[in-house]
Design a protein around this motif. Structure first.
Motif, PDB file in Angstrom:
ATOM      1  N   THR A  69       0.818  -1.214   0.000  1.00  0.00           N
ATOM      2  CA  THR A  69       0.000   0.000   0.000  1.00  0.00           C
ATOM      3  C   THR A  69       0.854   1.266   0.000  1.00  0.00           C
ATOM      4  O   THR A  69       1.979   1.278   0.503  1.00  0.00           O
ATOM      5  CB  THR A  69      -0.918   0.059   1.239  1.00  0.00           C
ATOM      6  N   PRO A  70       0.284   2.358  -0.543  1.00  0.00           N
ATOM      7  CA  PRO A  70       0.995   3.640  -0.480  1.00  0.00           C
ATOM      8  C   PRO A  70       1.209   4.105   0.964  1.00  0.00           C
ATOM      9  O   PRO A  70       2.241   4.716   1.258  1.00  0.00           O
ATOM     10  CB  PRO A  70       0.080   4.602  -1.243  1.00  0.00           C
ATOM     11  N   GLU A  71       0.291   3.780   1.853  1.00  0.00           N
ATOM     12  CA  GLU A  71       0.460   4.202   3.245  1.00  0.00           C
ATOM     13  C   GLU A  71       1.720   3.577   3.840  1.00  0.00           C
ATOM     14  O   GLU A  71       2.452   4.221   4.602  1.00  0.00           O
ATOM     15  CB  GLU A  71      -0.770   3.819   4.080  1.00  0.00           C
ATOM     16  N   GLU A  72       1.959   2.320   3.498  1.00  0.00           N
ATOM     17  CA  GLU A  72       3.171   1.656   4.001  1.00  0.00           C
ATOM     18  C   GLU A  72       4.427   2.344   3.457  1.00  0.00           C
ATOM     19  O   GLU A  72       5.409   2.526   4.178  1.00  0.00           O
ATOM     20  CB  GLU A  72       3.172   0.177   3.577  1.00  0.00           C
ATOM     21  N   ALA A  73       4.382   2.724   2.194  1.00  0.00           N
ATOM     22  CA  ALA A  73       5.550   3.379   1.586  1.00  0.00           C
ATOM     23  C   ALA A  73       5.763   4.764   2.195  1.00  0.00           C
ATOM     24  O   ALA A  73       6.892   5.150   2.527  1.00  0.00           O
ATOM     25  CB  ALA A  73       5.346   3.488   0.073  1.00  0.00           C
ATOM     26  N   LEU A  74       4.669   5.501   2.360  1.00  0.00           N
ATOM     27  CA  LEU A  74       4.783   6.854   2.934  1.00  0.00           C
ATOM     28  C   LEU A  74       5.314   6.793   4.361  1.00  0.00           C
ATOM     29  O   LEU A  74       6.069   7.670   4.786  1.00  0.00           O
ATOM     30  CB  LEU A  74       3.421   7.562   2.880  1.00  0.00           C
ATOM     31  N   ALA A  75       4.944   5.764   5.107  1.00  0.00           N
ATOM     32  CA  ALA A  75       5.440   5.626   6.484  1.00  0.00           C
ATOM     33  C   ALA A  75       6.954   5.415   6.507  1.00  0.00           C
ATOM     34  O   ALA A  75       7.643   5.909   7.405  1.00  0.00           O
ATOM     35  CB  ALA A  75       4.727   4.477   7.193  1.00  0.00           C
ATOM     36  N   LEU A  76       7.475   4.677   5.509  1.00  0.00           N
ATOM     37  CA  LEU A  76       8.931   4.478   5.454  1.00  0.00           C
ATOM     38  C   LEU A  76       9.639   5.808   5.200  1.00  0.00           C
ATOM     39  O   LEU A  76      10.643   6.129   5.835  1.00  0.00           O
ATOM     40  CB  LEU A  76       9.287   3.486   4.342  1.00  0.00           C
ATOM     41  N   GLY A  93      -8.272   7.227  -6.609  1.00  0.00           N
ATOM     42  CA  GLY A  93      -8.295   8.277  -5.595  1.00  0.00           C
ATOM     43  C   GLY A  93      -7.190   8.121  -4.562  1.00  0.00           C
ATOM     44  O   GLY A  93      -7.173   8.835  -3.556  1.00  0.00           O
ATOM     45  N   GLY A  94      -6.277   7.208  -4.762  1.00  0.00           N
ATOM     46  CA  GLY A  94      -5.174   6.984  -3.811  1.00  0.00           C
ATOM     47  C   GLY A  94      -4.252   8.193  -3.713  1.00  0.00           C
ATOM     48  O   GLY A  94      -4.344   9.128  -4.509  1.00  0.00           O
ATOM     49  N   PRO A  95      -3.363   8.182  -2.728  1.00  0.00           N
ATOM     50  CA  PRO A  95      -2.497   9.353  -2.474  1.00  0.00           C
ATOM     51  C   PRO A  95      -1.330   9.448  -3.460  1.00  0.00           C
ATOM     52  O   PRO A  95      -0.173   9.468  -3.067  1.00  0.00           O
ATOM     53  CB  PRO A  95      -2.024   9.114  -1.033  1.00  0.00           C
TER      54      PRO A  95
END
Ligand SMILES: *Cc1c(COP(=O)(O)O)cnc(C)c1O
Length: 387
Positions: A69-76, A93-95
């Protein structure tokens, strides 16, 4: 993250051996010496803890990190990781703009995604780095061969206007964990065709990549420019057919243990846990293990899961409850507070995650990934950012 000694004993803990993880990454790099390595750290690094594992993987030479997920990548990124990161599981509609701004490589499996990427690149004023994903036979995500030329042409046009740079062309195997499966050769052929048409369309990807753990370990012709191992980074074999971890110089990273919450003598004929699916065959000793399905212990392990207690393998007696389960020590004694080992590397007599997978009818991936946040991760071998 826990590095200092705990103020009080933990009920249960998943010890994460980062020295083992680094050694696994080095072993995997040696299996694919001509390719770069992307350590897949999706789903909290398969339950091992995304940030410490990502750091350790970088220290051992992972040039890329991969997330679903993009959320996982953004957290890194938010945690300060500065290297290349790819994330591939997007929904409309993803980030996109956030990911592009954070210098994360994104993936498109269809025109809708590429169009959202182009729009986001225009708003951010940056060129998006995009990996185009081909469905070469998995039948999950990825673009079908019939739709591929259209996706390539749209990507090339976006490159010409400066909104997009196609940095990767990639795909994913369906049956690489069954060496010799006929779909493997068919997918490689299809992938080579997808690469050839990308080249004809004028695209010059930086990295071509297809290999998950089993392909990294058993299929050199699938290594291309980059390999994407996940489960093997954590020291598990992708399947018994591929081999055992030691065959590849891998060592399981997670060791799950709990302190006995109670030990007692009971008479024969005593029902144990909900539903009384187990009855003591004679006078015996019961030990209470304070983890249950809320901690990620499969309820399917009722009557089957192996646990090392008081020097021997025991079997879950009766049902796994939300917070606890029982083992029958068969008359042996243990003290409350003694350690019960559910699984670990296996070289201290304990079961492995693979043993649990076998007992429960699943794969080692699921056993480690489902260990819940209620179980503290205790990191061993943590280092600063420099090796
Ligand atoms: C999970 C995943 C991987 C890693 O697979 P393993 O079998 O754990 O090595 C690689 N690529 C993609 C696209 C994935 O989803």
């Amino acid at each position: 993250m826990t590095t200092a000694p705990e103020p009080k004993p933990l009920r249960a803990r998943a010890e994460i051996n980062l020295d083992a993880l680094r050694a696994n990454v080095r072993a995997l790099r040696a299996h694919a010496p001509s390719a770069e390595l992307m350590a897949v750290v999706k789903s909290n690094a398969y339950g091992h803890g995304a940030l410490p594992c990502a750091r350790a993987a970088r220290q051992a030479g992972a040039g890329w990190l991969g997330t679903a997920t993009p959320e996982e990548a953004l957290a890194l990124r938010a945690a300060g990781d500065r290297g290349r990161i790819l994330c591939w599981l997007w929904t409309p509609g993803g980030p996109w703009a956030q990911a592009i701004d954070a210098d994360i490589d994104v993936s498109a499996s269809a025109l809708w995604a590429l169009n959202e990427i182009i729009a986001a690149a225009r708003t951010t004023g940056r060129t998006a780095r995009v990996h185009l994903k081909a469905d070469t036979g998995l039948g999950r995500n990825g673009c079908q061969p019939a739709d591929w030329p259209e996706l390539l042409a749209a990507a090339r046009a976006a490159e010409a206007e400066g909104t997009v740079k196609v940095t990767g062309i990639w795909s994913h195997f369906a049956c690489a964990d069954e060496p010799g499966h006929p779909s493997i050769a068919a997918q490689l052929t299809c992938y080579r065709e997808a690469l050839a048409s990308a080249e004809r369309a004028g695209l010059k990807p930086e990295v071509r990549h297809m290999a998950n753990s089993p392909a990294t370990l058993t299929l050199p012709e699938a290594h291309f420019d980059l390999v994407r191992p996940g489960v093997s980074v954590y020291g598990l074999s992708p399947s018994p057919e591929v081999g055992v971890p030691e065959d590849f110089g891998l060592r399981p990273v997670m060791r799950l243990s709990a302190d006995l919450a109670n030990v007692k003598r009971v008479s024969g004929g005593h029902g144990v846990s909900y539903g009384h699916t187990y009855t003591t065959p004679g006078e015996t000793t019961l030990a209470l293990i304070p983890v249950g399905y809320a901690d990620g212990i499969p309820r399917h392990a009722s009557g089957t899961g192996p646990v090392l207690v008081a020097g021997k393998w025991r079997t879950v007696a009766g049902r796994v409850a939300m917070d606890q389960f029982v083992v029958d020590l068969g008359g042996d004694w243990a003290e409350p507070g003694d350690e019960a080992v559910l699984f670990g590397p296996g070289d201290q007599g304990e079961p492995t995650a693979e043993d649990w997978a076998h007992a429960v009818g699943t794969i080692g991936y699921e056993i480690v990934t489902r260990i819940s946040h209620r179980v503290p991760r205790v990191y061993v071998g943590e280092r600063g950012s420099k090796e």
